[in-house]
Motif scaffolding. Structure first.
Motif, mmCIF file in Angstrom:
data_model
loop_
_atom_site.group_PDB
_atom_site.id
_atom_site.type_symbol
_atom_site.label_atom_id
_atom_site.label_comp_id
_atom_site.label_asym_id
_atom_site.label_seq_id
_atom_site.Cartn_x
_atom_site.Cartn_y
_atom_site.Cartn_z
ATOM 1 N N GLN A 71 6.788 -2.531 -14.004
ATOM 2 C CA GLN A 71 6.990 -3.889 -13.457
ATOM 3 C C GLN A 71 7.983 -3.856 -12.303
ATOM 4 O O GLN A 71 7.833 -4.560 -11.302
ATOM 5 N N ARG A 72 9.043 -3.030 -12.457
ATOM 6 C CA ARG A 72 10.018 -2.925 -11.371
ATOM 7 C C ARG A 72 9.333 -2.411 -10.104
ATOM 8 O O ARG A 72 9.497 -2.959 -9.018
ATOM 9 N N ALA A 73 8.531 -1.362 -10.276
ATOM 10 C CA ALA A 73 7.840 -0.795 -9.116
ATOM 11 C C ALA A 73 6.909 -1.832 -8.496
ATOM 12 O O ALA A 73 6.849 -1.972 -7.266
ATOM 13 N N ALA A 74 6.221 -2.579 -9.348
ATOM 14 C CA ALA A 74 5.281 -3.593 -8.831
ATOM 15 C C ALA A 74 6.041 -4.691 -8.075
ATOM 16 O O ALA A 74 5.565 -5.182 -7.034
ATOM 17 N N ALA A 75 7.215 -5.053 -8.591
ATOM 18 C CA ALA A 75 7.998 -6.106 -7.922
ATOM 19 C C ALA A 75 8.480 -5.623 -6.553
ATOM 20 O O ALA A 75 8.447 -6.385 -5.566
ATOM 21 N N VAL A 76 8.905 -4.371 -6.471
ATOM 22 C CA VAL A 76 9.340 -3.813 -5.171
ATOM 23 C C VAL A 76 8.156 -3.814 -4.207
ATOM 24 O O VAL A 76 8.272 -4.222 -3.040
ATOM 25 N N ALA A 77 6.996 -3.388 -4.710
ATOM 26 C CA ALA A 77 5.805 -3.294 -3.856
ATOM 27 C C ALA A 77 5.378 -4.688 -3.364
ATOM 28 O O ALA A 77 4.993 -4.856 -2.207
ATOM 29 N N LYS A 78 5.492 -5.673 -4.253
ATOM 30 C CA LYS A 78 5.093 -7.045 -3.880
ATOM 31 C C LYS A 78 6.000 -7.566 -2.762
ATOM 32 O O LYS A 78 5.534 -8.084 -1.750
ATOM 33 N N TRP A 79 7.314 -7.369 -2.969
ATOM 34 C CA TRP A 79 8.272 -7.806 -1.938
ATOM 35 C C TRP A 79 7.968 -7.109 -0.612
ATOM 36 O O TRP A 79 7.927 -7.737 0.451
ATOM 37 N N ALA A 80 7.734 -5.796 -0.694
ATOM 38 C CA ALA A 80 7.522 -5.010 0.531
ATOM 39 C C ALA A 80 6.299 -5.513 1.294
ATOM 40 O O ALA A 80 6.327 -5.633 2.529
ATOM 41 N N THR A 81 5.244 -5.804 0.574
ATOM 42 C CA THR A 81 4.020 -6.292 1.227
ATOM 43 C C THR A 81 4.304 -7.639 1.894
ATOM 44 O O THR A 81 3.911 -7.872 3.043
ATOM 45 N N GLU A 82 5.039 -8.498 1.176
ATOM 46 C CA GLU A 82 5.337 -9.836 1.709
ATOM 47 C C GLU A 82 6.158 -9.781 3.003
ATOM 48 O O GLU A 82 5.965 -10.588 3.899
ATOM 49 N N VAL A 83 7.087 -8.811 3.070
ATOM 50 C CA VAL A 83 7.960 -8.789 4.258
ATOM 51 C C VAL A 83 7.387 -7.943 5.388
ATOM 52 O O VAL A 83 8.025 -7.790 6.427
ATOM 53 N N GLY A 84 6.203 -7.371 5.187
ATOM 54 C CA GLY A 84 5.526 -6.740 6.319
ATOM 55 C C GLY A 84 5.402 -5.228 6.307
ATOM 56 O O GLY A 84 4.961 -4.645 7.302
ATOM 57 N N PHE A 85 5.793 -4.572 5.219
ATOM 58 C CA PHE A 85 5.571 -3.124 5.162
ATOM 59 C C PHE A 85 4.077 -2.843 5.001
ATOM 60 O O PHE A 85 3.389 -3.521 4.238
ATOM 61 N N ALA A 86 3.588 -1.831 5.676
ATOM 62 C CA ALA A 86 2.216 -1.355 5.456
ATOM 63 C C ALA A 86 2.150 0.099 5.963
ATOM 64 O O ALA A 86 2.513 0.335 7.117
#
Ligand SMILES: Nc1ncnc2c1ncn2[C@@H]1O[C@H](COP(=O)(O)OP(=O)(O)OP(=O)(O)O)[C@@H](O)[C@H]1O
Length: 335
Positions: A71-86
């Protein structure tokens, strides 16, 4: 508020300084655990990199060691996608069954995953969030282990691992600044329970030793320890250049000339032996001072003792006036 904003600016400056030095290739990847250090690093990088024309991705590793790690990893990934990482990648690894203690096993699995993802994307570099405080702790640990100059140099700002460039932009940024930056940016950092678990050496250094060090020696001690690492790293780099040249002067058809080695200063000779072992495939970090001392004894204090086994699996033996290398079974060691 001004102090908090200054921390965001300081981290962006550090990231910009690092990124302007790299030769752009694929995306820059931030290795982010969700802890304050790498979260502050990620926030600064997603701000700075696009302004330098660099694509920026993020990797978070799920070690699977704690309840809720996915869940921690998923939360980091969700935030990252939202702020523009790709791209954004969650890399799940298996830590069980690796040797060298839990900390070392997790680290090995993590770096393997990070370099694998970096290779897959042809990444320019992977950015790590180690801070000045991490560096100071590393120096203290190295000192207490008797690790010698290689250990006292701490973590390098830049190194290559399996073809991937690893960069540490925050080595001159204090941990209190990454926390302040997360606060000003309203980022909730994950607190790794391992960081305060006394079963881990690093956690005891961080939680018990460093507060005493700064209390007794002053807050400047952290900066001074980190500076020690920088200074020793510079000296190491110079000595390594000298040793590389010396290695070529003592090579023979089959190995290294003992009389050539005896003529070298000890600091250069041990580096020559180190560099040669690296050529033979010994993983340099695994080559302990005990190995190097045993190799040196083949040169300077030989009483017919047998070959020295290297961590990579090879062996080094004295054969007459030469040191020779061989894989198992042992090379012959006539006196
Ligand atoms: N699970 C992970 N996924 C991706 N990168 C990681 C992970 N754990 C550590 N890293 C990378 O290694 C760096 C050092 O991690 P370490 O746990 O040793 O220190 P830390 O000071 O607790 O860092 P952080 O506050 O970022 O968790 C992190 O800043 C990050 O760049």
């Amino acid at each position: 508020m001004a102090r908090l904003a200054a921390s965001v600016a300081a981290i962006r400056v550090a990231v910009r300084r690092t990124l302007t030095r790299v030769r752009p290739n694929g995306p820059v990847l931030v290795a982010c655990s969700g802890g304050a250090d790498s979260l502050a690093l990620a926030a600064a990088t997603v701000f700075v990199a696009p302004r330098l024309g660099l694509p920026v991705g993020l990797v978070t590793v799920d070690h699977g060691l704690q309840a809720g790690s996915a869940q921690r990893a998923a939360a980091v990934a969700k935030w990252a996608t939202e702020v523009g990482f790709a791209p954004v990648e969650v890399a799940a690894v298996t830590v069980d069954g690796r040797s060298g203690g839990p900390e070392a096993a997790a680290r090995e699995a993590r770096y393997q995953a990070l370099t694998e993802v970096a290779r897959r994307y042809g990444a320019t570099a992977v950015l790590l969030g180690h801070t000045r405080d991490d560096q100071a702790e590393t120096v203290l640990l190295a000192l207490a282990r008797g690790a010698g100059p290689r250990g006292l140099a701490g973590m390098p700002v830049e190194r290559e691992l399996d073809g991937t460039l690893l960069l540490r932009p925050l080595l001159e940024v204090g941990r209190e600044q990454t926390r302040a930056a997360c606060a000003v940016l309203d980022l909730t950092a994950w607190e790794d329970p391992h960081n305060s678990d006394p079963a881990y050496t690093r956690a005891r250094v961080r939680g018990d030793l460093m507060p005493v060090v700064t209390q007794v020696l002053g807050a400047g001690a952290v900066d001074n320890l980190a500076r020690t690492a920088r200074l020793v790293a510079e000296d190491n780099a110079a000595l390594d250049v000298i040793a590389a040249a010396a290695l070529d002067t003592v090579r023979t058809d089959d190995g290294l000339s003992v009389s050539g080695l005896v003529g070298l200063l000890p600091a250069i000779r041990t580096r020559v032996l180190h560099a040669w072992c690296r050529e033979l495939g010994a993983f340099p970090a695994a080559l302990s001072s005990r190995h190097v001392a045993a190799l040196d004894a083949l040169v300077t204090d030989w009483h017919g003792q047998g070959p020295v086994a290297l961590p990579g699996g090879g062996r080094v033996a004295r054969r007459g006036g030469e040191l020779v290398a061989g894989a198992r079974p042992d090379p012959t060691t006539p006196r």
